[in-house]
Design a protein around this motif. Sequence first.
Motif, PDB file in Angstrom:
ATOM      1  N   HIS A 273      36.607  33.867  43.724  1.00 16.89           N
ATOM      2  CA  HIS A 273      35.252  34.357  43.938  1.00 16.89           C
ATOM      3  C   HIS A 273      35.240  35.815  44.347  1.00 16.89           C
ATOM      4  O   HIS A 273      34.469  36.616  43.836  1.00 16.89           O
ATOM      5  N   PHE A 274      36.137  36.155  45.291  1.00 14.86           N
ATOM      6  CA  PHE A 274      36.196  37.558  45.722  1.00 14.86           C
ATOM      7  C   PHE A 274      36.616  38.465  44.572  1.00 14.86           C
ATOM      8  O   PHE A 274      36.077  39.551  44.398  1.00 14.86           O
ATOM      9  N   ALA A 275      37.579  37.985  43.794  1.00 19.09           N
ATOM     10  CA  ALA A 275      38.047  38.809  42.677  1.00 19.09           C
ATOM     11  C   ALA A 275      36.957  38.958  41.631  1.00 19.09           C
ATOM     12  O   ALA A 275      36.838  40.002  40.982  1.00 19.09           O
ATOM     13  N   HIS A 276      36.114  37.913  41.492  1.00 15.28           N
ATOM     14  CA  HIS A 276      35.041  37.966  40.516  1.00 15.28           C
ATOM     15  C   HIS A 276      33.935  38.920  40.962  1.00 15.28           C
ATOM     16  O   HIS A 276      33.207  39.471  40.140  1.00 15.28           O
ATOM     17  N   ASN A 277      33.829  39.119  42.289  1.00 17.32           N
ATOM     18  CA  ASN A 277      32.793  39.960  42.867  1.00 17.32           C
ATOM     19  C   ASN A 277      32.970  41.432  42.556  1.00 17.32           C
ATOM     20  O   ASN A 277      32.002  42.164  42.422  1.00 17.32           O
ATOM     21  N   ILE A 278      34.225  41.877  42.512  1.00 14.44           N
ATOM     22  CA  ILE A 278      34.465  43.324  42.423  1.00 14.44           C
ATOM     23  C   ILE A 278      34.337  43.779  40.977  1.00 14.44           C
ATOM     24  O   ILE A 278      34.396  42.957  40.059  1.00 14.44           O
TER      25      ILE A 278
ATOM     26  N   ARG B  25      41.658  43.847  37.245  1.00 14.26           N
ATOM     27  CA  ARG B  25      42.975  43.758  36.624  1.00 14.26           C
ATOM     28  C   ARG B  25      44.080  44.018  37.631  1.00 14.26           C
ATOM     29  O   ARG B  25      45.041  43.270  37.742  1.00 14.26           O
ATOM     30  N   LYS B  26      43.889  45.101  38.387  1.00 17.35           N
ATOM     31  CA  LYS B  26      44.903  45.516  39.350  1.00 17.35           C
ATOM     32  C   LYS B  26      45.092  44.442  40.425  1.00 17.35           C
ATOM     33  O   LYS B  26      46.215  44.050  40.729  1.00 17.35           O
ATOM     34  N   TRP B  27      43.973  43.941  40.951  1.00 17.89           N
ATOM     35  CA  TRP B  27      44.053  42.933  42.008  1.00 17.89           C
ATOM     36  C   TRP B  27      44.648  41.641  41.498  1.00 17.89           C
ATOM     37  O   TRP B  27      45.478  41.017  42.147  1.00 17.89           O
ATOM     38  N   ARG B  28      44.195  41.245  40.331  1.00 21.29           N
ATOM     39  CA  ARG B  28      44.722  40.026  39.744  1.00 21.29           C
ATOM     40  C   ARG B  28      46.233  40.151  39.564  1.00 21.29           C
ATOM     41  O   ARG B  28      46.983  39.233  39.855  1.00 21.29           O
ATOM     42  N   GLY B  29      46.655  41.330  39.127  1.00 20.72           N
ATOM     43  CA  GLY B  29      48.082  41.580  38.937  1.00 20.72           C
ATOM     44  C   GLY B  29      48.865  41.377  40.216  1.00 20.72           C
ATOM     45  O   GLY B  29      49.923  40.750  40.217  1.00 20.72           O
TER      46      GLY B  29
ATOM     47  N   ALA C 113      48.927  28.851  44.846  1.00 17.95           N
ATOM     48  CA  ALA C 113      47.524  29.277  44.898  1.00 17.95           C
ATOM     49  C   ALA C 113      47.166  30.264  43.779  1.00 17.95           C
ATOM     50  O   ALA C 113      46.071  30.172  43.227  1.00 17.95           O
ATOM     51  N   PRO C 114      48.053  31.207  43.418  1.00 18.25           N
ATOM     52  CA  PRO C 114      47.692  32.139  42.338  1.00 18.25           C
ATOM     53  C   PRO C 114      47.358  31.452  41.032  1.00 18.25           C
ATOM     54  O   PRO C 114      46.489  31.913  40.293  1.00 18.25           O
ATOM     55  N   PHE C 115      48.024  30.329  40.752  1.00 17.95           N
ATOM     56  CA  PHE C 115      47.727  29.594  39.524  1.00 17.95           C
ATOM     57  C   PHE C 115      46.269  29.122  39.521  1.00 17.95           C
ATOM     58  O   PHE C 115      45.541  29.322  38.553  1.00 17.95           O
ATOM     59  N   PHE C 116      45.853  28.545  40.649  1.00 13.84           N
ATOM     60  CA  PHE C 116      44.458  28.120  40.769  1.00 13.84           C
ATOM     61  C   PHE C 116      43.524  29.313  40.632  1.00 13.84           C
ATOM     62  O   PHE C 116      42.491  29.235  39.982  1.00 13.84           O
ATOM     63  N   MET C 117      43.916  30.421  41.280  1.00 10.96           N
ATOM     64  CA  MET C 117      43.071  31.609  41.258  1.00 10.96           C
ATOM     65  C   MET C 117      42.824  32.050  39.816  1.00 10.96           C
ATOM     66  O   MET C 117      41.676  32.312  39.439  1.00 10.96           O
TER      67      MET C 117
END
Lengths: 312, 303
Positions: A111-116, A122-126, A188-192
């Motif tokens: 959710h937080f990553a989707h907000n920005i 891309r960078k954060w997801r990485g 957790a990253p997999f779920f993310m």
Amino acid sequence: MVDVAVRQGSVRGVRRASAGTRLRYALRRKSTVAFLMTLPLIVLIAVLVIYPAFYAIHLATLNKSMTRFVGFGNFQFLFKRDTFWMVVEQSCLFAITAVIFKALIGFIVAHFAHNIPSKKQRKWRGMLLVPWVIPPAMSTLAWLWLFDPSYSAFNYTLGLFGIAPIPWLGDAGWARFSVILVNVWYGAPFFMIMYLAALKSVPDQLYEAAAIDGANWWQRIWYVTLPMMRNIIAITTLFSLIVTFANFDIVRILTAGGPVDQTHLFATWAFRVGIEGRDIPLGASVSLFMAPILAIAAYFILRDVTKRGNEA
Amino acid sequence: MSTLAIDKAGPNRKIKYGSMSRDRVWALRWSYFFLTLFAVFSLTPPLYMLITSLKGSAEISAATNPWWVFHPTLSNYVELLGSNQYLRFFWNSAMVSVGVVVVTMLISVPAAFALARMKFWGSAVLATGIFLTYLIPDSLLFIPLFKMFAAIGDFTGIQLINRWYVLLFIYPTLTVPFCTWIMISYFASIPKEIDEAAIIDGASWFQTLTRIFIPVAMPGLIAATIFAFTVSWAQFLYPLVFTTSTDQLVLPVGIITTLIKGDVFNWGQIMTGALLGAAPPLVIYAFLMDYYIAGLTAGATKG
């Protein structure tokens, strides 16, 4: 006469040709080609997955030296041992707690990553997916070093705040916590990633409509996001439950089942009994206890597949 | 006058939106705050690996701040990369992983093509069955597989236990089902008209696969390759069971069995070894992140 003879010869010739090309025709037929193309796959799965799975059942009915059939003897022996019930309890506790936390953390972070803004996503997801990329055996070594009894970097940091050193892997309760923590870190990253992909597929109009109807952010999550993501949440959780239930690397490296077998899972205990203890039938019996959860998962996945088939 | 009026209208509108965007700004700030928190959580172990790998053994056992390197040294790297044993592990890992990728692709690409395009008797059941075998974990199969390969050694005299190449037979059980599944979904997304056109033009099924399907489904192929490679590189249980001699070990098992001598942990070298061992997947990930993620999400969204 001559005419007939020639015709006879020609007919025979045609027949011979048809016999010779029958194989070639068969080879050119679609279903034959398709079968030949899938043959290596079928052989691989049959010989190295299906057969061993049933062979495990056979092994589980033999005595230690694998010379005598003992029926359910191994299982009766297991049911009488306290260690076995401890392993059952720990496996369930480990898998369920870890999956719940992985799913929660994954959902929140997604959710937080989707907000920005999407450029920065891309960078954060990485960065956030790095735990999933490092081979778990390697990253667990780093955790082992972070949990080291005398040089723990965590304990050093806690010491700065005046907190006494924590026996991360020495005490049964803490060891269970640490093992789950590392598994959550890894999974957790997999779920993310899955949730982030699902969040992107929810149409914006739904949120706009909800906002116009006066829904607050919690209602938007509860009535729009969650129903839209229900399928992906179910399938990801199911997957993760299987993988976590069958986990081996993390517990093996971090505690090797200790202290006093308190953190053993089915996989690590089967390894200890079957390979290290050289009691292959007993090890096979232990590992077979992972089968029920597989059966449940298979049932739900098959149901999902057929349901989708009907929709399409 | 008119410009003045517009100027007046400007701020007014901005103020109206201002209250909404102020919420938005705060939501953003909170998002960044929590993302930073999670990023720290995610990156602490790998960073700590790096920090420790740059320390000498004296500094590791000193009572100084463990999160900082006071006397950076590359001695751990020099020692490991100069040791034939470690290079041997690396070499074994590389051979196994590349070999498994090749075997996996040779098996799963034709199979996926047949299952996606050439409907035949039982193809739908087979596709579902493959997906289910993907769910059978390695920790259920390692004991019967070990016994099977030991029996092969007893009956035929071909000793496969404790040889690194036995892993070439075993790893495909982990990679093939998922790769086939990814490839089926990629192949199924190619429009039917394309291969119908090719068949009408006289192409054989094999030509349709190599000339049309493989080039068009290249992203899927790359994703499947990355998946097969990273799975083989990271696998720990099978090599632990099947290989024991130090010259047959792959990286994860090699680091754990040789660098930990009894109760003596040489942490500088262990962390260096682990970091170098994690490097190939990390490098692949850094350069091909989109394919990596595509492969990761394809499996479940289609399932």
